[in-house]
Design a protein around this motif. Structure first.
Motif, PDB file in Angstrom:
ATOM      1  N   ASP A 294       0.857  -1.188   0.000  1.00 33.48           N
ATOM      2  CA  ASP A 294       0.000   0.000   0.000  1.00 33.48           C
ATOM      3  C   ASP A 294       0.893   1.238   0.000  1.00 33.48           C
ATOM      4  O   ASP A 294       1.696   1.432   0.924  1.00 33.48           O
ATOM      5  CB  ASP A 294      -0.906   0.022   1.232  1.00 33.48           C
ATOM      6  CG  ASP A 294      -1.866  -1.155   1.269  1.00 33.48           C
ATOM      7  OD1 ASP A 294      -2.274  -1.619   0.194  1.00 33.48           O
ATOM      8  OD2 ASP A 294      -2.205  -1.613   2.378  1.00 33.48           O
ATOM      9  N   ARG A 295       0.771   2.066  -1.036  1.00 37.94           N
ATOM     10  CA  ARG A 295       1.555   3.291  -1.138  1.00 37.94           C
ATOM     11  C   ARG A 295       0.614   4.466  -0.952  1.00 37.94           C
ATOM     12  O   ARG A 295      -0.270   4.713  -1.776  1.00 37.94           O
ATOM     13  CB  ARG A 295       2.282   3.361  -2.475  1.00 37.94           C
ATOM     14  CG  ARG A 295       3.533   2.472  -2.515  1.00 37.94           C
ATOM     15  CD  ARG A 295       3.537   1.528  -3.644  1.00 37.94           C
ATOM     16  NE  ARG A 295       4.728   0.649  -3.610  1.00 37.94           N
ATOM     17  CZ  ARG A 295       4.801  -0.494  -4.255  1.00 37.94           C
ATOM     18  NH1 ARG A 295       3.795  -0.896  -5.004  1.00 37.94           N
ATOM     19  NH2 ARG A 295       5.883  -1.245  -4.155  1.00 37.94           N
TER      20      ARG A 295
ATOM     21  N   ILE B 137       3.313  -2.735   4.001  1.00 42.62           N
ATOM     22  CA  ILE B 137       3.003  -4.056   3.481  1.00 42.62           C
ATOM     23  C   ILE B 137       1.637  -4.464   4.001  1.00 42.62           C
ATOM     24  O   ILE B 137       1.248  -4.125   5.115  1.00 42.62           O
ATOM     25  CB  ILE B 137       4.085  -5.083   3.877  1.00 42.62           C
ATOM     26  CG1 ILE B 137       4.295  -5.098   5.390  1.00 42.62           C
ATOM     27  CG2 ILE B 137       5.380  -4.792   3.156  1.00 42.62           C
ATOM     28  CD1 ILE B 137       5.293  -6.130   5.822  1.00 42.62           C
ATOM     29  N   GLY B 138       0.892  -5.168   3.159  1.00 44.65           N
ATOM     30  CA  GLY B 138      -0.460  -5.528   3.550  1.00 44.65           C
ATOM     31  C   GLY B 138      -0.992  -6.669   2.709  1.00 44.65           C
ATOM     32  O   GLY B 138      -0.259  -7.580   2.320  1.00 44.65           O
ATOM     33  N   GLY B 139      -2.274  -6.604   2.413  1.00 43.09           N
ATOM     34  CA  GLY B 139      -2.970  -7.704   1.762  1.00 43.09           C
ATOM     35  C   GLY B 139      -3.616  -8.582   2.820  1.00 43.09           C
ATOM     36  O   GLY B 139      -3.083  -8.746   3.921  1.00 43.09           O
ATOM     37  N   THR B 140      -4.766  -9.137   2.491  1.00 50.34           N
ATOM     38  CA  THR B 140      -5.517  -9.890   3.502  1.00 50.34           C
ATOM     39  C   THR B 140      -4.740 -11.091   4.024  1.00 50.34           C
ATOM     40  O   THR B 140      -4.721 -11.344   5.235  1.00 50.34           O
ATOM     41  CB  THR B 140      -6.861 -10.362   2.931  1.00 50.34           C
ATOM     42  OG1 THR B 140      -6.639 -11.100   1.721  1.00 50.34           O
ATOM     43  CG2 THR B 140      -7.763  -9.185   2.622  1.00 50.34           C
TER      44      THR B 140
ATOM     45  N   THR C  88      -1.108  -1.910   8.793  1.00 51.11           N
ATOM     46  CA  THR C  88      -1.827  -3.139   9.143  1.00 51.11           C
ATOM     47  C   THR C  88      -0.947  -4.199   9.788  1.00 51.11           C
ATOM     48  O   THR C  88      -1.455  -5.190  10.303  1.00 51.11           O
ATOM     49  CB  THR C  88      -2.460  -3.744   7.876  1.00 51.11           C
ATOM     50  OG1 THR C  88      -1.431  -4.035   6.913  1.00 51.11           O
ATOM     51  CG2 THR C  88      -3.469  -2.787   7.269  1.00 51.11           C
ATOM     52  N   GLN C  89       0.383  -3.991   9.761  1.00 52.83           N
ATOM     53  CA  GLN C  89       1.281  -4.955  10.402  1.00 52.83           C
ATOM     54  C   GLN C  89       2.335  -4.226  11.224  1.00 52.83           C
ATOM     55  O   GLN C  89       3.493  -4.650  11.297  1.00 52.83           O
ATOM     56  CB  GLN C  89       1.947  -5.862   9.349  1.00 52.83           C
ATOM     57  CG  GLN C  89       0.977  -6.743   8.593  1.00 52.83           C
ATOM     58  CD  GLN C  89       1.657  -7.638   7.574  1.00 52.83           C
ATOM     59  OE1 GLN C  89       2.716  -8.211   7.828  1.00 52.83           O
ATOM     60  NE2 GLN C  89       1.039  -7.774   6.399  1.00 52.83           N
TER      61      GLN C  89
END
Length: 308
Positions: free
Chosen positions: A12-13, A46-49, A288-289
């Motif tokens: 995610d930017r 960094i992300g993503g489900t 998210t992390q």
């Protein structure tokens, strides 16, 4: 227990524009837009489900397996997963693609322009179930490659693996028949309240009918907590109050706690409570992390909010 986590892996930017989009859009030129904005910051998360859920599980002492595809820019994410003790063995690298990415620009009024490149997510993960012990495995099928979502759900059902179906952001691209089939092949359906409405509209099934298709239906309600419907019984679990900074990723963190509880044979109510405590930590930071806690801190918060 082996925990299979499938879904998206993404960067995610996020950019901030120190102005208002409306000042740069000419109302009489909407069919001929050409806008150049000077942003004053850029952050990358960094992300993503799949990555977010796996990270939540890692904080709780689990060793999840990520089933997903990433592009040639995977190195930074892999280094992070390695530091978190999360295996990358089941992640497929697609060298002629970039990893999925969201490019988000926000103005002073919190309006946003977002572009999303699925990149390597266009490709299936190529995961083989050879060697998987179905009796000691559970899975969550999160939003990602659509063919993977259908294939993993069917395979989990065929092998008798406890499977959680979590369509989330992928809902707009589902055909009603395929969506209904995947729900029926799963042991649990999890979604937020808005997504539940989308599922009902797409399939023509009421909430009660959807709950009857699975062992558990779990619906997250934002600040109102979460509710679960199991075998005709329903109960709501309150949110854990927090000084929220950013709600992004709260749902994925919640899923980590939920899965942890289920993997250790706890009841659905306790599993939902565990998810609520995970959500408490992530909303207090950006990203998210980026949240942290020790097992002792987590256990103390769980007891404080929900008892032994």
């Amino acid at each position: 227990m082996d925990i299979l986590v499938s879904g998206s892996m993404a960067y995610d930017r996020i950019m901030n524009f120190n102005g208002r989009f409306s000042d740069h859009i000419l109302p009489d030129q909407l069919d001929n837009i050409s806008i150049s904005l000077l942003v004053d910051s850029l952050t990358e998360h960094i992300g993503g489900t799949a990555g977010n859920i796996a990270y939540s599980l890692s904080l709780l002492g689990e060793k999840p397996r990520i089933l997903a595809a990433m592009g040639r820019d995977y190195h930074q994410y892999f280094e992070w997963l390695d530091r978190c003790g999360i295996s990358t063995d089941d992640i497929r690298i697609v060298e002629d693609e970039l990893t999925a990415g969201a490019y988000i620009t926000t103005d002073l009024n919190s309006n946003q322009f977002t572009g999303f490149n699925p990149g390597a997510m266009k490709h299936q993960a190529g995961f083989s179930y050879d060697g998987v012990n179905a009796s000691d495995t559970m899975a969550i099928v999160g939003p990602g490659n659509l063919a993977d979502m259908m294939e993993f759900t069917a395979r989990n059902n065929e092998l008798g693996i406890f499977s959680i179906f979590d369509p989330g952001q992928s809902l707009p691209i589902w055909e009603p028949e395929a969506l209904s089939r995947c729900i029926g092949q799963s042991d649990m359906l999890i979604c937020n309240e808005y997504e539940l409405g989308m599922i009902s509209n797409s399939t023509g099934l009421s909430q009660g009918e959807l709950a009857g298709m699975v062992e558990h239906l779990v619906v997250t309600l934002g600040a109102e907590g979460a509710e679960f419907h199991s075998r005709g019984a329903s109960e709501r679990v309150p949110v854990v109050p927090a000084d929220a900074v950013d709600p992004t990723g709260a749902g994925d963190a919640f899923r980590g706690g939920l899965i942890k509880g289920l993997a250790h044979g706890l009841g659905i109510k306790r599993a939902v409570e565990m998810g609520a405590v995970c959500g408490y930590y992530v909303v207090q930071v950006n990203g998210t992390q980026t949240y942290r806690y020790t097992q002792a801190e987590y256990d103390a918060k769980l007891r404080e909010c929900f008892g032994e």
